[in-house]
Motif scaffolding. Sequence first.
Motif, PDB file in Angstrom:
ATOM      1  N   LEU A   1       0.839  -1.194   0.000  1.00 42.26           N
ATOM      2  CA  LEU A   1       0.000   0.000   0.000  1.00 42.26           C
ATOM      3  C   LEU A   1       0.875   1.245   0.000  1.00 42.26           C
ATOM      4  N   VAL A   2       0.715   2.084  -1.024  1.00 44.12           N
ATOM      5  CA  VAL A   2       1.426   3.360  -1.112  1.00 44.12           C
ATOM      6  C   VAL A   2       0.430   4.432  -1.543  1.00 44.12           C
ATOM      7  N   LEU A   3       0.870   5.685  -1.532  1.00 44.02           N
ATOM      8  CA  LEU A   3       0.001   6.817  -1.822  1.00 44.02           C
ATOM      9  C   LEU A   3       0.515   7.606  -3.018  1.00 44.02           C
ATOM     10  N   SER A   4      -0.280   8.560  -3.448  1.00 48.88           N
ATOM     11  CA  SER A   4       0.174   9.534  -4.437  1.00 48.88           C
ATOM     12  C   SER A   4       0.365  10.874  -3.736  1.00 48.88           C
ATOM     13  N   ALA A   5       1.056  11.789  -4.412  1.00 52.85           N
ATOM     14  CA  ALA A   5       1.203  13.166  -3.940  1.00 52.85           C
ATOM     15  C   ALA A   5       1.391  14.040  -5.164  1.00 52.85           C
ATOM     16  N   GLY A   6       0.659  15.145  -5.241  1.00 54.83           N
ATOM     17  CA  GLY A   6       0.720  15.945  -6.452  1.00 54.83           C
ATOM     18  C   GLY A   6       0.201  15.155  -7.638  1.00 54.83           C
ATOM     19  N   ASP A   7       0.715  15.456  -8.821  1.00 52.64           N
ATOM     20  CA  ASP A   7       0.223  14.817 -10.046  1.00 52.64           C
ATOM     21  C   ASP A   7       1.096  13.669 -10.526  1.00 52.64           C
ATOM     22  N   SER A   8       2.325  13.555 -10.023  1.00 48.94           N
ATOM     23  CA  SER A   8       3.247  12.588 -10.626  1.00 48.94           C
ATOM     24  C   SER A   8       4.110  11.853  -9.617  1.00 48.94           C
ATOM     25  N   VAL A   9       3.707  11.842  -8.349  1.00 48.39           N
ATOM     26  CA  VAL A   9       4.585  11.318  -7.302  1.00 48.39           C
ATOM     27  C   VAL A   9       3.950  10.135  -6.568  1.00 48.39           C
ATOM     28  N   ILE A  10       4.743   9.063  -6.434  1.00 49.76           N
ATOM     29  CA  ILE A  10       4.408   7.959  -5.540  1.00 49.76           C
ATOM     30  C   ILE A  10       4.945   8.342  -4.167  1.00 49.76           C
ATOM     31  N   ARG A  11       4.066   8.384  -3.171  1.00 50.58           N
ATOM     32  CA  ARG A  11       4.448   8.835  -1.832  1.00 50.58           C
ATOM     33  C   ARG A  11       4.573   7.634  -0.899  1.00 50.58           C
ATOM     34  N   LEU A  12       5.700   7.554  -0.206  1.00 50.16           N
ATOM     35  CA  LEU A  12       5.967   6.476   0.729  1.00 50.16           C
ATOM     36  C   LEU A  12       6.012   7.037   2.146  1.00 50.16           C
ATOM     37  N   LEU A  13       5.155   6.502   3.012  1.00 51.53           N
ATOM     38  CA  LEU A  13       5.112   6.897   4.421  1.00 51.53           C
ATOM     39  C   LEU A  13       5.082   5.628   5.278  1.00 51.53           C
ATOM     40  N   PRO A  14       6.158   4.859   5.301  1.00 50.59           N
ATOM     41  CA  PRO A  14       6.139   3.632   6.101  1.00 50.59           C
ATOM     42  C   PRO A  14       6.045   3.947   7.590  1.00 50.59           C
ATOM     43  N   PRO A  15       5.534   3.019   8.395  1.00 55.50           N
ATOM     44  CA  PRO A  15       5.645   3.203   9.836  1.00 55.50           C
ATOM     45  C   PRO A  15       7.109   3.382  10.229  1.00 55.50           C
ATOM     46  N   LEU A  16       7.360   4.181  11.246  1.00 57.33           N
ATOM     47  CA  LEU A  16       8.734   4.412  11.677  1.00 57.33           C
ATOM     48  C   LEU A  16       9.350   3.155  12.276  1.00 57.33           C
ATOM     49  N   THR A  17       8.509   2.189  12.617  1.00 56.94           N
ATOM     50  CA  THR A  17       8.955   0.921  13.187  1.00 56.94           C
ATOM     51  C   THR A  17       9.274  -0.123  12.128  1.00 56.94           C
ATOM     52  N   VAL A  18       9.160   0.222  10.871  1.00 55.93           N
ATOM     53  CA  VAL A  18       9.388  -0.729   9.785  1.00 55.93           C
ATOM     54  C   VAL A  18      10.803  -1.293   9.869  1.00 55.93           C
ATOM     55  N   SER A  19      10.963  -2.556   9.490  1.00 56.62           N
ATOM     56  CA  SER A  19      12.281  -3.192   9.512  1.00 56.62           C
ATOM     57  C   SER A  19      12.982  -3.012   8.171  1.00 56.62           C
ATOM     58  N   LEU A  20      14.284  -3.233   8.163  1.00 57.67           N
ATOM     59  CA  LEU A  20      15.036  -3.168   6.908  1.00 57.67           C
ATOM     60  C   LEU A  20      14.526  -4.221   5.920  1.00 57.67           C
ATOM     61  N   ALA A  21      14.153  -5.389   6.432  1.00 58.61           N
ATOM     62  CA  ALA A  21      13.628  -6.437   5.556  1.00 58.61           C
ATOM     63  C   ALA A  21      12.301  -6.022   4.931  1.00 58.61           C
ATOM     64  N   GLU A  22      11.456  -5.344   5.697  1.00 58.73           N
ATOM     65  CA  GLU A  22      10.176  -4.876   5.168  1.00 58.73           C
ATOM     66  C   GLU A  22      10.380  -3.744   4.165  1.00 58.73           C
ATOM     67  N   LEU A  23      11.355  -2.886   4.415  1.00 62.24           N
ATOM     68  CA  LEU A  23      11.673  -1.834   3.447  1.00 62.24           C
ATOM     69  C   LEU A  23      12.148  -2.450   2.128  1.00 62.24           C
ATOM     70  N   LYS A  24      12.981  -3.482   2.217  1.00 57.84           N
ATOM     71  CA  LYS A  24      13.452  -4.147   0.993  1.00 57.84           C
ATOM     72  C   LYS A  24      12.306  -4.817   0.256  1.00 57.84           C
ATOM     73  N   LYS A  25      11.391  -5.421   1.017  1.00 61.76           N
ATOM     74  CA  LYS A  25      10.226  -6.070   0.392  1.00 61.76           C
ATOM     75  C   LYS A  25       9.395  -5.039  -0.369  1.00 61.76           C
ATOM     76  N   GLY A  26       9.180  -3.887   0.245  1.00 62.82           N
ATOM     77  CA  GLY A  26       8.440  -2.828  -0.429  1.00 62.82           C
ATOM     78  C   GLY A  26       9.159  -2.321  -1.665  1.00 62.82           C
ATOM     79  N   LEU A  27      10.466  -2.130  -1.546  1.00 68.22           N
ATOM     80  CA  LEU A  27      11.253  -1.663  -2.693  1.00 68.22           C
ATOM     81  C   LEU A  27      11.188  -2.659  -3.844  1.00 68.22           C
ATOM     82  N   ASP A  28      11.264  -3.941  -3.539  1.00 71.28           N
ATOM     83  CA  ASP A  28      11.211  -4.966  -4.601  1.00 71.28           C
ATOM     84  C   ASP A  28       9.891  -4.901  -5.364  1.00 71.28           C
TER      85      ASP A  28
END
Length: 385
Positions: A344-371
């Motif tokens: 789940l991600v958001l938009s911002a403006g007309d051309s932006v994918i906005r990422l607001l992960p929980p501050l508690t997110v793990s490095l593994a979860e960040l990598k999963k999202g990036l993939d």
Amino acid sequence: MSYLFPTYAKWDVKPKTAKGCYLIDQSGKTYLDFTSGIGVCNLGHQPDEVKEEVLKQLDGYWHVSNLFQMENQEIAAELLAKAAGLDAVFFANSGAEANEAAIKLARKATGKSKIITFEKSFHGRTFATMAATGQDKIKQGFGTMLETFVYVPYNDITSLEQEMDEDVAAVMLEVIQGEGGINVGDAEFLKSVEKLCHENHSLLIIDEIQTGIGRTGKPFAYQHFGLNPDIITVAKGLGSGFPIGAMVGKAELKAYFGPGSHGSTFGGNPVAIASAIATMKKIFSEAFLEEVKQKSDNFMKELEKALLELPIVNEIRGLGMMIGIDIQGNIPAILAEIREEGLLVLSAGDSVIRLLPPLTVSLAELKKGLDIITKVLKKHCLAAI
């Protein structure tokens, strides 16, 4: 038939449960949540320490009105004011309400009515905060706006200098414009805004609704730039999902907000205050914020390494766990495909994918999202050939 006004373009996701960085819908599908309820669930969904304090308060009292002295309001106000380096707090229910309070206070304290804000800004959808917002699409169909707001381009100090004079009550800005496209303020520009405010006896209001409560790796985003605002506003991440907002200001402004000057029936509700205290105690710790900074620095590097080589990616910008990927493409379609892949991600403006992960997110979860993001954007690059 729905009995709701169609004010939101709702996704085809029906939540059933949520915990930590994950949301499960009614069909049983699990999503990694990089929206955090639009920057609200900074400790993830249902953080245990917040839930514990809320349950305690529910066994005490739920509402008595602001005519009563409530010790927890004083505790929450002190935590918030000290983290901001300011002195006085007014509790509200939302970011728009906090901004309404800031606008009223600035006008009353200065005796002036002109307020300068910035193009692509977003400050809320009440009548005053809608007028303060520098986006025409927010105002369409609502008639004549309040005439005391003036808008200038962001990060353009020359344009601001042309509008600044002794009639300006305040300059109101977001250090990072969230809804406008994750536009980060230039350090020299921000310090120049502060200087102009001092020279013209105008107040500096910083809207920290989306950037505050640890989102950028400091308690508030303006602290990255050494700014000294007169007023800040916060909401979203303050209560981990319970409705609460606040305006925080300097001590000399207390004289202008005495009894009868402003109010909110539910502002500072005891249950919301309990959630805010627990949230701030966790997030404002030095060790927690240092971990946010380290994770976000690493994530930004990995995003740049994976995505900047893609021809549809124009830029990656942001600060801390507030990141925008500026792309060429059909944003709603791309977001839908990312959801289909379980993120789940958001938009911002007309051309932006906005990422607001929980501050508690793990490095593994960040990598999963990036993939997942990389997979979808690569697919769109191939489709564009």
